[in-house]
Scaffold this motif. Structure first.
Motif, PDB file in Angstrom:
ATOM      1  N   ALA A 116       8.502   5.311   0.142  1.00 42.34           N
ATOM      2  CA  ALA A 116       7.887   4.247   0.940  1.00 42.34           C
ATOM      3  C   ALA A 116       8.765   3.886   2.133  1.00 42.34           C
ATOM      4  CB  ALA A 116       7.651   3.024   0.064  1.00 42.34           C
TER       5      ALA A 116
ATOM      6  N   LYS B 217       1.883   8.116  -5.907  1.00 42.37           N
ATOM      7  CA  LYS B 217       0.965   9.256  -6.063  1.00 42.37           C
ATOM      8  C   LYS B 217       1.476  10.521  -5.390  1.00 42.37           C
ATOM      9  CE  LYS B 217      -3.269   6.499  -6.514  1.00 42.37           C
ATOM     10  NZ  LYS B 217      -3.551   6.924  -7.898  1.00 42.37           N
ATOM     11  N   THR B 218       2.244  10.357  -4.306  1.00 46.07           N
ATOM     12  CA  THR B 218       2.664  11.519  -3.514  1.00 46.07           C
ATOM     13  C   THR B 218       4.156  11.825  -3.595  1.00 46.07           C
ATOM     14  OG1 THR B 218       3.078  10.173  -1.535  1.00 46.07           O
ATOM     15  CG2 THR B 218       0.844  11.037  -1.846  1.00 46.07           C
TER      16      THR B 218
ATOM     17  N   ILE C 219       0.842  -1.211   0.000  1.00 49.10           N
ATOM     18  CA  ILE C 219       0.000   0.000   0.000  1.00 49.10           C
ATOM     19  C   ILE C 219       0.872   1.254   0.000  1.00 49.10           C
ATOM     20  CG2 ILE C 219      -1.690   1.320   1.343  1.00 49.10           C
ATOM     21  CD1 ILE C 219      -2.766  -1.428   2.346  1.00 49.10           C
ATOM     22  N   PHE C 220       1.955   1.232   0.794  1.00 47.54           N
ATOM     23  CA  PHE C 220       2.871   2.375   0.855  1.00 47.54           C
ATOM     24  C   PHE C 220       3.479   2.669  -0.515  1.00 47.54           C
ATOM     25  CE2 PHE C 220       3.953   1.476   5.601  1.00 47.54           C
ATOM     26  CZ  PHE C 220       2.726   2.010   5.972  1.00 47.54           C
TER      27      PHE C 220
ATOM     28  N   ILE D   8       0.980   4.602  -2.424  1.00 47.99           N
ATOM     29  CA  ILE D   8       0.939   5.982  -1.927  1.00 47.99           C
ATOM     30  C   ILE D   8       2.157   6.755  -2.418  1.00 47.99           C
ATOM     31  CG2 ILE D   8       1.025   7.427   0.158  1.00 47.99           C
ATOM     32  CD1 ILE D   8      -0.483   5.158   1.613  1.00 47.99           C
TER      33      ILE D   8
ATOM     34  N   MET E  87       7.813   5.701   5.245  1.00 51.30           N
ATOM     35  CA  MET E  87       6.598   5.137   5.842  1.00 51.30           C
ATOM     36  C   MET E  87       6.900   3.824   6.560  1.00 51.30           C
ATOM     37  SD  MET E  87       3.700   6.009   2.945  1.00 51.30           S
ATOM     38  CE  MET E  87       4.646   6.151   1.432  1.00 51.30           C
TER      39      MET E  87
END
Length: 437
Positions: free
Chosen positions: A34, A29-30, A22-23, A26, A37
Motif C-alpha cells: 500500500a 489481494k495483490t 482501499i489501497f 488492494i 500506492m
C-alpha cells in the motif's frame, strides 16, 4: 483559488485516508505494498498542486513530525503483538542476529559503493549515508506480512522492529562521532544503552500501575501523550528513545512475565488487560493514519527527474543487489532452506527517509542525489511484491495438487466400496485438500 484553504485541506486529508483504506484492501489481494500506492498518490497530488498554481510549501517540518510519531506508533504496535515465552527465545535471538548482522554488513557494503562512486565521500560520511539505506521498514513489512504463517509473520515483526531500533542507534552513534567533544565511544554508547533500558523498565512499571487506577474512560490519548513525552525527553537526554517505546510495549503485552512475586499483588490484571486491548486498537488506528499521511507527503516532495540519472540508477542497483545477496546468505545460515518469501521481504521506507533528513549539516555531501533514496525504496518494495506474489502462486499450485491427489484417493476408496455416498467424499476433504483421518 486558494488551493490550501481549510476546506480543501480537510477534503484532501479525508480522501487520502479513504483511498489508503482501499489501497490496503488492494494490497491484501495483490501483495502490492500500500505504501507504493500512497507514494504514487502523493506524486499525483504534487502535479495537481502545480497544475492549479499552488504555492510552494515546505512540507519537511510536517514530514519530520509525522515520521517520528509514525515510527513510535509502528514500534509500539509491533511490540504489543510480541509474546515473550521460553519457546520463542531462539526465534527472537535468530531475528536479532539477522537484523544486526544484516544492518552492519549492508551498511558497510553500501558505504563502499557510495565512497567509490560519489565525489567527496569519506568512509565516515559514506557509512552515515548508507545506514538509512540499510534499515528494514517495519512500516511496510508489518502490514504486508499479515497473510503469512504465524512463524514467518512473527519472524518479520521481530526482525523489522530490531532493525528499526538498531539502525537508529547506529545512525546516532555515527552522528555523535562527527563531534569529538560529544563522542563517548563504545563505552559511552553501552552505558547510554543500559541507562535507557533501566529508565524504560521503571517508566513502564510506573505507567501501568498509575493508569490502572485512573477511572476516567478518556485516558488512552493521555497514555499516548506520556509515551511521546518520554520519547522526546529521551532524545533531549541523548538516550535511545525508541527502546523506551519497545520495552513499554513488551511489558504491557507480557504482564504476567514482568509482574511476578511481590509485584504481582500491585497489578490489577483485568484493568491492565483492558488498557492493553484498547491501546492495541488505538495504536493500530493511529499508525494507519500517520503512515498514510507520511508517505503521501513524501510523494508530494519527490523530485522524479532525479530517477533519470544513470549514476543514480547504477548506485541504487548495486546497493539493492548487495542487500539481497547479504540477506540470502544470512537467511540460509540461520533459517535453512525455507526462506521464501522472507528473502524478498527487505523494503526500505519510513526510517530511511526520516534518518536521511536527519543527517547533520556538517555531514551533507552535495554530490549525493536524493533520487538514490527513492530508487532503493521503490526497488526493494517491488522486489518484495514480486517475491510474495510468486510465493502465493506456488502455495496455490501446491494446494491444487494436494486436492487432486486427495480427491483421487477418495474416488478409489469409493470404487472399492469403502463408501457409497459421493457427498462423503466431498466432506472428507479438509480445507487443505487432505482427507480427514
Amino acid at each position: 483559488m486558494e488551493i490550501f484553504s481549510s476546506y480543501n485541506v480537510i477534503i484532501g486529508i479525508s480522501l487520502t485516508i479513504i483511498l489508503s483504506f482501499i489501497f490496503n484492501g488492494i494490497a491484501k489481494k495483490t501483495n502490492i505494498p500500500a505504501v507504493l500506492m500512497l507514494i504514487v498518490l502523493g506524486i499525483v497530488f504534487q502535479y495537481g498542486i502545480k497544475a492549479f498554481g499552488g504555492a510552494e510549501v515546505d512540507f519537511f517540518p510536517m514530514l519530520e513530525v509525522l515520521g517520528i510519531v509514525g515510527l513510535i506508533m509502528i514500534v509500539l504496535e509491533a511490540a504489543l503483538e510480541l509474546e515473550l515465552k521460553r519457546e520463542k527465545l531462539i526465534p527472537i535471538l535468530k531475528s536479532f542476529a539477522i537484523a544486526l548482522i544484516g544492518l552492519v554488513a549492508s551498511a558497510y557494503v553500501a558505504a563502499i559503493i557510495l565512497k567509490a562512486l560519489i565525489d567527496g565521500m569519506t568512509m565516515q560520511s559514506a557509512l552515515l549515508y548508507a545506514t538509512p539505506l540499510s534499515i528494514l521498514s517495519s512500516a511496510i513489512i508489518i502490514p504486508s506480512v499479515a497473510g503469512l504463517s504465524d512463524y514467518k509473520k512473527e519472524f518479520h515483526i521481530y526482525e523489522s522492529t530490531f532493525s528499526d531500533i538498531l539502525g537508529i542507534m547506529m545512525f546516532y552513534f555515527l552522528t555523535g562521532r562527527l563531534n569529538p567533544a560529544e563522542d563517548g565511544g563504545i563505552t559511552g554508547f553501552t552505558l547510554n544503552l543500559i541507562l535507557t533500558i533501566v529508565i524504560s523498565l521503571i517508566a513502564s512499571y510506573g505507567i501501568i500501575l498509575i493508569f490502572q487506577k485512573i477511572k476516567s474512560p478518556v485516558k488512552l490519548f493521555l497514555l499516548i501523550a506520556v509515551l511521546l513525552l518520554l520519547y522526546g525527553l529521551g532524545k533531549k537526554m541523548h538516550l535511545s528513545s525508541l527502546i523506551i517505546i519497545l520495552i513499554f510495549g513488551l511489558v504491557i503485552a507480557n504482564m504476567k512475565l514482568f509482574f511476578q512475586w511481590k509485584l504481582e499483588r500491585l497489578l490489577d490484571l483485568e484493568k491492565a488487560k483492558t488498557i492493553y486491548h484498547e491501546l492495541h486498537v488505538i495504536t493500530a488506528e493511529t499508525a494507519f493514519v500517520v503512515r498514510t499521511l507520511f508517505f503521501v507527503i513524501f510523494g508530494i516532495t519527490i523530485v522524479l527527474s532525479s530517477l533519470l540519472s544513470f549514476k543514480v540508477a547504477l548506485i541504487s542497483i548495486l546497493i539493492i543487489i548487495s542487500i539481497y545477496v547479504i540477506r540470502f546468505g544470512l537467511l540460509r545460515l540461520f533459517l535453512g532452506k525455507d526462506i521464501s518469501p522472507q528473502v524478498f521481504i527487505a523494503p526500505r521506507g519510513l526510517i530511511t527517509v526520516l534518518l536521511f533528513y536527519a543527517i547533520p549539516a556538517e555531514a551533507i555531501i552535495p554530490g549525493f542525489e536524493p533520487g538514490i533514496l527513492l530508487f532503493v525504496i521503490i526497488g526493494t518494495s517491488l522486489i518484495m511484491t514480486g517475491g510474495m506474489i510468486r510465493d502465493k502462486k506456488g502455495q496455490d499450485d501446491e494446494l491444487t495438487s494436494a486436492q487432486v491427489e486427495a480427491a483421487a484417493t477418495a474416488e478409489v476408496a469409493h470404487i472399492m466400496g469403502a463408501t457409497t455416498d459421493l457427498s462423503t467424499i466431498e466432506n472428507s476433504l479438509n480445507e487443505d485438500g487432505e482427507i480427514y483421518e
